[in-house]
Motif scaffolding. Structure first.
Motif, short mmCIF file in Angstrom:
data_model
loop_
_atom_site.label_atom_id
_atom_site.label_comp_id
_atom_site.label_asym_id
_atom_site.label_seq_id
_atom_site.Cartn_x
_atom_site.Cartn_y
_atom_site.Cartn_z
N ALA A 158 -1.27 5.33 12.86
CA ALA A 158 -0.16 5.86 12.07
C ALA A 158 -0.64 7.04 11.24
CB ALA A 158 0.37 4.75 11.16
N PRO A 159 0.27 7.95 10.90
CA PRO A 159 -0.15 9.08 10.07
C PRO A 159 -0.57 8.60 8.68
CG PRO A 159 2.23 9.08 10.38
CD PRO A 159 1.67 8.02 11.26
N ASP A 160 -1.44 9.36 8.03
CA ASP A 160 -1.94 9.01 6.72
C ASP A 160 -0.84 9.22 5.68
OD1 ASP A 160 -3.61 8.31 4.68
OD2 ASP A 160 -4.58 10.28 4.54
N ARG A 161 -0.50 8.16 4.96
CA ARG A 161 0.56 8.23 3.95
C ARG A 161 0.00 7.99 2.57
NH1 ARG A 161 5.24 4.63 4.84
NH2 ARG A 161 6.03 5.98 3.21
N GLU A 162 -1.23 8.35 2.35
CA GLU A 162 -1.92 8.08 1.10
C GLU A 162 -1.21 8.68 -0.11
OE1 GLU A 162 -6.12 9.65 -0.81
OE2 GLU A 162 -5.84 9.64 1.33
N GLU A 164 2.06 9.73 -0.13
CA GLU A 164 3.50 9.45 -0.17
C GLU A 164 3.81 8.07 -0.72
OE1 GLU A 164 4.89 9.97 3.78
OE2 GLU A 164 4.14 12.02 3.91
N ILE A 165 2.97 7.09 -0.49
CA ILE A 165 3.26 5.71 -0.90
C ILE A 165 3.41 5.59 -2.41
CG2 ILE A 165 2.32 3.36 -0.97
CD1 ILE A 165 1.30 3.82 1.85
N PRO A 166 2.53 6.16 -3.25
CA PRO A 166 2.74 6.02 -4.70
C PRO A 166 4.04 6.66 -5.18
CG PRO A 166 0.50 6.71 -4.26
CD PRO A 166 1.24 6.76 -2.97
N ARG A 167 4.49 7.69 -4.53
CA ARG A 167 5.75 8.34 -4.94
C ARG A 167 6.95 7.48 -4.63
NH1 ARG A 167 4.00 13.94 -2.29
NH2 ARG A 167 2.37 14.45 -3.75
N GLU A 168 6.85 6.62 -3.61
CA GLU A 168 7.96 5.77 -3.21
C GLU A 168 8.05 4.47 -4.01
OE1 GLU A 168 7.38 5.18 0.95
OE2 GLU A 168 7.82 7.26 1.43
N LEU A 169 7.01 4.13 -4.77
CA LEU A 169 7.01 2.91 -5.55
C LEU A 169 7.93 3.06 -6.76
CD1 LEU A 169 3.24 2.01 -5.47
CD2 LEU A 169 5.08 0.91 -4.21
N PRO A 170 8.52 1.97 -7.22
CA PRO A 170 9.38 2.07 -8.43
C PRO A 170 8.57 2.39 -9.67
CG PRO A 170 9.14 -0.22 -7.74
CD PRO A 170 8.48 0.63 -6.68
N SER A 171 9.22 2.96 -10.65
CA SER A 171 8.57 3.33 -11.89
C SER A 171 8.19 2.08 -12.67
CB SER A 171 9.50 4.20 -12.73
OG SER A 171 8.94 4.46 -13.97
N MET A 172 7.07 2.12 -13.36
CA MET A 172 6.61 0.99 -14.14
C MET A 172 6.73 1.26 -15.64
SD MET A 172 3.33 -0.22 -11.93
CE MET A 172 3.11 -1.67 -12.91
#
Length: 175
Positions: A158-162, A164-172
């Motif tokens: 799979a392509p590297d999504r290193e 992109e993943i933190p940007r898609e997580l909800p705000s804490m």
């Protein structure tokens, strides 16, 4: 076409299978190790489940456990221009029942049973001009097919999504 080519390579490897293999010696290439040692061991054991697999460096020194004096199958990844002790190929051929490799050096073309040639104009199985590691991967897959070791990749990486993943997580911030 990709899957049809993979199936034809599997059929080629199945036809090239060597009967009665109990010990396998693999001479690693110094140009580039496409597969790590455990991956190579797994691929060989999937094709020859009762075999013991040993490895040598290009200079002839054992990589891990020392091989026995006689073995059934020699898989030599040593390519043109890679330094090897004088007459090591003849010594390894004398110790093996079936030898598979590349036509590098003085003697391999005449003494090995199965040769994967990448020289232009001399064989139809030469891989296209690619970068060095990709070309070495195709050559090593061809050698493994000539040795009867099947190679079928199970999936694509799979392509590297290193990033992109933190940007898609909800705000804490609200917690």
């Amino acid at each position: 076409m990709k899957f049809v080519n993979a199936l034809s390579e599997k059929e080629l490897a199945r036809r090239n299978r060597v009967p009665g293999v109990r010990t396998v010696l693999v001479v690693l290439s110094s140009a580039g190790l496409v597969y790590d040692v455990e991956c190579l061991r797994q691929k060989i054991l999937l094709s020859y489940p009762e075999a013991a697999v040993f490895f040598l460096n290009t200079d002839g020194s054992p990589f891990g456990v020392s091989p026995s004096e006689h073995f059934d199958l020699l898989i030599d990844f040593t390519g043109p221009g890679q330094r090897q002790p004088f007459l090591l190929a003849k010594k390894l051929r004398r110790m093996s029942r079936v030898a598979v490799g590349r036509p590098a050096g003085w003697f391999r073309k005449r003494i090995y049973d199965r040769i994967f040639s990448e020289v232009p104009g001399k064989a139809a199985n030469r891989p296209p001009d690619l970068d060095a590691l990709q070309r070495e991967r195709q050559i090593q897959q061809g050698i493994l097919n000539l040795a009867g070791v099947t190679f079928l990749p199970t999936g694509e990486t799979a392509p590297d999504r290193e990033r992109e993943i933190p940007r898609e997580l909800p705000s804490m911030q609200g917690l």
